[in-house]
Scaffold this motif. Structure first.
Motif, mmCIF file in Angstrom:
data_model
loop_
_atom_site.group_PDB
_atom_site.id
_atom_site.type_symbol
_atom_site.label_atom_id
_atom_site.label_comp_id
_atom_site.label_asym_id
_atom_site.label_seq_id
_atom_site.Cartn_x
_atom_site.Cartn_y
_atom_site.Cartn_z
ATOM 1 N N GLU A 77 0.824 -1.205 0.000
ATOM 2 C CA GLU A 77 0.000 0.000 0.000
ATOM 3 C C GLU A 77 0.861 1.258 0.000
ATOM 4 O O GLU A 77 1.834 1.348 0.755
ATOM 5 C CB GLU A 77 -0.901 0.022 1.248
ATOM 6 N N LEU A 125 -1.150 2.220 7.592
ATOM 7 C CA LEU A 125 0.046 1.558 7.058
ATOM 8 C C LEU A 125 0.416 2.101 5.675
ATOM 9 O O LEU A 125 1.595 2.336 5.382
ATOM 10 C CB LEU A 125 -0.211 0.053 7.034
ATOM 11 N N ASP A 272 -8.827 -4.264 3.328
ATOM 12 C CA ASP A 272 -8.630 -4.750 4.689
ATOM 13 C C ASP A 272 -8.735 -6.267 4.769
ATOM 14 O O ASP A 272 -8.907 -6.960 3.777
ATOM 15 C CB ASP A 272 -9.626 -4.091 5.651
ATOM 16 N N ASP A 273 -8.646 -6.735 5.993
ATOM 17 C CA ASP A 273 -8.378 -8.151 6.196
ATOM 18 C C ASP A 273 -9.610 -8.967 6.563
ATOM 19 O O ASP A 273 -9.486 -10.103 6.970
ATOM 20 C CB ASP A 273 -7.350 -8.287 7.311
ATOM 21 N N ARG A 282 -5.011 -12.874 -3.276
ATOM 22 C CA ARG A 282 -4.186 -12.061 -2.375
ATOM 23 C C ARG A 282 -2.749 -12.619 -2.311
ATOM 24 O O ARG A 282 -1.783 -11.877 -2.395
ATOM 25 C CB ARG A 282 -4.825 -12.043 -0.984
ATOM 26 N N HIS A 359 2.760 -4.054 12.205
ATOM 27 C CA HIS A 359 1.804 -2.968 12.447
ATOM 28 C C HIS A 359 0.587 -3.389 13.248
ATOM 29 O O HIS A 359 -0.325 -2.594 13.420
ATOM 30 C CB HIS A 359 1.310 -2.366 11.132
ATOM 31 N N ASN A 464 6.357 5.802 14.813
ATOM 32 C CA ASN A 464 5.943 6.404 13.535
ATOM 33 C C ASN A 464 6.118 7.920 13.528
ATOM 34 O O ASN A 464 6.296 8.542 14.578
ATOM 35 C CB ASN A 464 4.464 6.107 13.268
ATOM 36 N N TYR A 553 -12.182 -1.845 17.488
ATOM 37 C CA TYR A 553 -11.170 -1.509 18.494
ATOM 38 C C TYR A 553 -10.894 -0.001 18.557
ATOM 39 O O TYR A 553 -10.427 0.510 19.573
ATOM 40 C CB TYR A 553 -9.874 -2.305 18.260
ATOM 41 N N GLU A 652 -4.216 -0.274 19.360
ATOM 42 C CA GLU A 652 -3.768 0.591 18.261
ATOM 43 C C GLU A 652 -2.249 0.617 18.296
ATOM 44 O O GLU A 652 -1.644 1.143 19.225
ATOM 45 C CB GLU A 652 -4.327 2.011 18.458
ATOM 46 N N ALA A 653 -1.634 0.053 17.256
ATOM 47 C CA ALA A 653 -0.180 -0.106 17.300
ATOM 48 C C ALA A 653 0.512 1.242 17.529
ATOM 49 O O ALA A 653 1.410 1.361 18.365
ATOM 50 C CB ALA A 653 0.307 -0.753 16.010
ATOM 51 N N SER A 654 0.102 2.235 16.773
ATOM 52 C CA SER A 654 0.689 3.562 16.965
ATOM 53 C C SER A 654 -0.368 4.637 16.793
ATOM 54 O O SER A 654 -0.654 5.414 17.684
ATOM 55 C CB SER A 654 1.824 3.792 15.951
ATOM 56 N N GLY A 655 -0.955 4.669 15.598
ATOM 57 C CA GLY A 655 -1.759 5.812 15.202
ATOM 58 C C GLY A 655 -0.816 6.834 14.586
ATOM 59 O O GLY A 655 0.368 6.918 14.955
HETATM 60 C C1 26Y Z 1 -3.912 -8.693 5.801
HETATM 61 C C2 26Y Z 1 -4.551 -7.499 5.269
HETATM 62 C C3 26Y Z 1 -5.463 -7.605 4.162
HETATM 63 C C4 26Y Z 1 -4.272 -6.180 5.883
HETATM 64 C C5 26Y Z 1 -4.329 -5.041 5.127
HETATM 65 C C6 26Y Z 1 -4.079 -3.824 5.685
HETATM 66 C C7 26Y Z 1 -3.940 -6.076 7.221
HETATM 67 C C8 26Y Z 1 -3.677 -4.856 7.779
HETATM 68 C C9 26Y Z 1 -3.741 -3.708 7.019
HETATM 69 C C10 26Y Z 1 -3.485 -2.384 7.546
HETATM 70 C C11 26Y Z 1 -3.008 -2.160 8.756
HETATM 71 C C12 26Y Z 1 -2.771 -0.802 9.262
HETATM 72 O O1 26Y Z 1 -3.045 0.182 8.596
HETATM 73 N N1 26Y Z 1 -2.217 -0.682 10.463
HETATM 74 C C13 26Y Z 1 -1.941 0.603 11.064
HETATM 75 O O2 26Y Z 1 -0.612 0.967 10.761
HETATM 76 C C14 26Y Z 1 -0.315 2.279 11.193
HETATM 77 C C15 26Y Z 1 1.093 2.613 10.742
HETATM 78 O O3 26Y Z 1 2.018 1.922 11.500
HETATM 79 C C16 26Y Z 1 -0.475 2.400 12.698
HETATM 80 O O4 26Y Z 1 -0.274 3.749 13.064
HETATM 81 C C17 26Y Z 1 -1.854 1.946 13.138
HETATM 82 O O5 26Y Z 1 -1.930 1.912 14.548
HETATM 83 C C18 26Y Z 1 -2.142 0.564 12.563
HETATM 84 O O6 26Y Z 1 -3.471 0.179 12.860
#
Ligand code: 26Y
Length: 817
Positions: A77, A125, A272-273, A282, A359, A464, A553, A652-655
């Motif tokens: 992405e 992400l 998304d997942d 995928r 992430h 981040n 969440y 939330e990993a970071s935001g």
């Molecule tokens: C497996 C799949 C289809 C999939 C696709 C996208 C799984 C996850 C994601 C996206 C995850 C995502 O965006 N995570 C976010 O990453 C940010 C950057 O590190 C963080 O700030 C945020 O907390 C986290 O939810």
């Protein structure tokens, strides 16, 4: 031919005019008199793109000449949004471009708005990857972003009768004028088939099909545009466009079948997942872009080096989550099968070259492929992964620790059987990072606990960051102008310098101007809200903003439940001294995520009741802005007073929205989750509104059990809110519509909405009182802007460069050479 000097350098508005007319005529093929907005936009982009080319080539030449180590950022992405305004600003060309367009009778702002928003990502992400590209260019690190050129990016959201509806996004239809197609850069991507071992024991992969990956390059300039990197996106192409035999037999559709299959790989971005379908596609997407990228970077490396065993000295590859984790096996395959190295040597090189960013801790989001699927698509890789797993098991067995070996294996032999991509990425990388301090800590305690004990000091946290170019200088001109006038412009390229504005928090005249900037941004948003959703809101009300993907969440539900409580309170006593608020929501739900979609409907149903209630008036308004994306974020964030960062602690990993909002002078109401913890440390406990359970509290409850029924019974307000929602007060036409939400909270409140409800309401009332003291509120918002400079993506990239990639960040003089 190389001696010919060509220059299209822009010095003033006259140059811009000349170049735009030239592009209109010779590239777009239009006479200015008959040009429509689309044509002006194309001509302007092409003219600006020309400005990048010399620096781009110089950057590439410098990397080759000085044999610099290169960084490759592999990501499914890249949420880059629009590029025109930022590029113009980075190059310092805003004044001449504006002037030229005015003289040509075209509207600059309208042209900016007509550029499609490239939504090649889901959320945080993907946007992080885009901010990192900006920072790597700004810092002069030779880098490539590698990803997929999705034909259709993230779906467009519209709201129909309060429900989310999805329409396909088609950013490429009007043409992507930034990119250069590279028809000569194509790679074979094999799939399926079987592995046959030769008599001398050499495994040979005989794929069932081979398709092509074709390169498209977008130049990425950073601040001041001196160094330009490349975002290389891959499109799927068939090895053969038409099957002529079939075509000649009159089988027109089946003659195109292979072409359609190949092109499907880069057709859509996974939203998304949460959808189960399409696992096979995928996996193909992941392998497709990872393989093309690795083949490409190996070719580049070998074009100027002959010893492949020195690869880690000149190449660092970052895996953005597990999506490209197949890189571990694919790099091994290329090194062994194509370049003739032993498995042992190949594994050393692979691990020293790769690193992995995690992430999310949510188990359901950690990718895992069934052995059946994996073996049928990538049989050779499955063999390689089994080999890595054997080595890894030996390490584990030798560690003499009491470890459950089954839990650390890459290939899961217990329930379900599958390849754990998180484990693969971990074992195949020399560094594994979390995206905030808390997140890195929790990685060690939870999902990667055992792997951490086997490979200590592999995990680290790199918090981040966001680019201050897009997320302050370019999106918030009123505030940026004020800052430049007050403390100069160093902060744009070095965000920690923004700290210099802190003393002005005590200066009443400066506070007045800071407020005026915020007010200007709010007025602009008022107009947009009016025209897009037909709701009139007052710019004097507090703008309370929650913008992010819809996820349980993230607890948009907690926010709207607070709105319901407030609504009832206002109706009970309209004459009391209320702090007027506008609650603004924006965010998309994954199309298959029913609960998230129901929460959108709830927000809209509550909004309908509240906004039309004459008793309430301006005391409370609720707005759901459809189709939240990078461009709308750029207009909402500068106008925000309050930033909602209210996820269940530990989830939330970071935001990164939290950083953007604080930087633009919003106060945060939030839990101690992700980077909120570090934002709190930096802005100071008095300048942020923290409430609720900590990650530790949540973990304890998960062990001891949590009884939401008892909590609901003990809180009159909470009971009233849930009864109203559950009994159809906001959905009289369908009283049971929200039953599922209330049931979930009552019997299985996994995200602790009820547990945090009382604390959240208390803190919101403190926010109300604080907002009424204008001077003190402004003082605190200025301190937020001043003290979040550390959350720059430039700082994050320096950390990666030093702690993970082992690359130098050149000095400004070196970049300017
Ligand atoms: C497996 C799949 C289809 C999939 C696709 C996208 C799984 C996850 C994601 C996206 C995850 C995502 O965006 N995570 C976010 O990453 C940010 C950057 O590190 C963080 O700030 C945020 O907390 C986290 O939810």
């Amino acid at each position: 031919a190389t001696a010919v000097t060509l220059s299209r350098r822009i010095e003033d508005a006259e140059d811009v005019k000349r170049l735009i007319i030239e592009k209109l005529k010779y590239a777009v093929g239009k006479d200015p008199e008959h040009s429509v907005r689309q044509d002006w936009s194309a001509a302007l982009i092409l003219a600006v793109r020309d400005q990048l080319v010399d620096h781009w080539m110089a950057s590439t030449r410098r990397a080759y000449d000085q044999d610099q180590k290169r960084v490759y950022y592999l990501s499914m992405e890249f949420l880059i949004g629009r590029l025109l305004k930022d590029t113009i600003i980075n190059l310092g060309l805003e004044a001449p471009v504006r002037e030229a367009l005015t003289e040509l009778g075209a509207d600059y702002d309208e042209i900016l708005r007509s550029e499609p928003d490239a939504a090649l990502g889901n959320g945080g992400l993907g946007r992080l990857a885009a901010c990192f590209l900006d920072s790597m260019s700004t810092l002069g690190i030779p880098a490539h972003g590698y990803g997929i050129r999705y034909e259709n990016g993230l779906f467009r959201q519209s709201i129909r009768d309060g429900w989310q509806a999805e329409e396909p996004e088609d950013w490429l239809v009007t043409g992507h004028n930034w990119e250069f197609e590279r028809p000569e850069v194509v790679y074979n991507i094999p799939f399926g088939g079987e592995v046959i071992t030769t008599p001398d024991g050499k495994p040979i992969w005989h794929p069932a099909e081979v398709m092509l990956a074709a390169a498209y390059d977008t130049p990425i300039a950073g601040w001041r545009g001196r160094h330009v990197n490349t975002l290389r996106l891959w499109a799927g192409k068939p090895a053969k466009r038409v099957d002529l035999d079939r075509f000649n037999r009159g089988e027109y559709l089946s003659a195109m079948e292979a072409a359609v299959r190949a092109e499907t790989v880069s057709r859509i971005l996974y939203p998304d997942d949460t959808t189960e379908e399409g696992k096979n596609l995928r996996l193909r997407q992941e392998f497709f872009f990872t393989s093309a990228s690795l083949q490409d970077l190996l070719r580049r490396y070998l074009s100027s080096h002959d010893d492949i065993t020195k690869l880690p000295e000149k190449v660092a590859i970052q895996l953005n989550d597990t999506h490209p984790a197949i890189a571990v096996a694919e790099l091994m395959r290329l090194l062994v099968d194509t370049h003739g190295l032993s498995m042992e040597v190949a594994f050393q090189l692979t691990r020293n070259t790769l690193s992995y960013t995690n992430h999310t801790l949510m188990p359901e989001a950690l990718e895992r492929w069934s052995l059946q699927l994996f073996g049928s698509v990538l049989p050779r890789h499955l063999d390689i992964i089994r080999w890595i797993d054997e080595q890894h098991l030996r390490t584990a067995a030798a560690a003499k620790r009491t470890l459950d070996l089954e839990r650390v294996r890459i290939v899961d032999h217990t329930n379900g059987q599958g390849v754990r991509m998180g484990h693969l990425a971990f074992v195949g990388s020399h560094r594994v990072n979390g995206v905030s301090a808390l997140h890195a800590d929790l990685m060690k305690q939870t999902v990667f606990h055992d792997l951490d004990s086997l490979y200590p000091s592999r995990i680290l946290g790199v918090t981040n960051g966001v680019t201050p170019r897009r997320w302050l200088h370019s999106c918030n001109k009123p505030l940026s102008d004020l800052l430049i006038e007050t403390i100069g412009e160093d902060w744009i390229g070095d965000l920690e310098a923004i700290e210099a504005v802190a003393p002005y928090a005590e200066d009443a005249a400066f506070r007045e101007r800071f407020r005026a900037a915020k007010h200007e941004n709010k007025c602009r948003l008022v107009t947009e809200i009016q025209s897009r959703v037909g709701i009139h809101v007052s710019p004097d009300a507090m703008f309370d903003v929650q913008i992010k993907r819809m996820h349980e969440y993230k607890r948009q539900l907690l926010n709207i439940m607070e709105a319901v409580a407030q609504y009832f309170a206002i109706r009970n006593d309209p004459a009391a001294d209320w702090t007027p608020r506008v609650k603004i929501f924006g965010g998309k739900a994954a199309p298959g995520y029913e609960m998230a979609k129901l929460i959108i409907k709830l927000i809209n149903d509550v909004a309908r009741a509240v906004n039309s209630d004459p008793v309430v008036g301006d005391r409370l308004k609720i707005v759901f802005l459809p189709n939240y994306n990078v461009s709308t974020a750029e207009r909402i964030i500068p106008a925000a007073d309050l930033s909602e960062q209210i996820s269940t602690a530990g989830m939330e990993a970071s935001g990164t929205g939290n950083m953007k909002l604080a930087l633009n002078g919003a106060l945060t109401i939030g839990t101690l989750d992700g980077a909120n913890v570090e934002i709190c440390d930096r802005v100071g406990r008095d300048n942020i509104h923290i409430f609720g359970l900590t990650a530790e509290d949540v973990a304890n409850y998960r062990v001891s059990g949590y009884d939401s029924r008892a909590v609901i019974d003990g809180n009159e307000t909470l009971k009233t809110v849930l009864d109203a929602i559950g009994s159809g007060v906001f959905s009289p036409e369908d009283p049971n519509r929200f039953r599922a939400i209330v049931d979930r909270l009552s019997y299985d409140d996994y995200f602790f909405v009820t547990a945090d409800f009382a604390a959240y309401l208390d803190e919101q009332r403190k926010v109300d009182r604080a907002f009424m003291d204008k001077e003190d509120w402004t003082r605190r918002t200025i301190l937020n802007t001043a003290r979040v400079g550390w959350f720059s993506a430039d700082r994050a990239i320096r950390d990666y460069a030093r702690e993970i990639w082992n690359v130098e960040t050149p000095s400004a003089e070196e970049i300017n050479q």
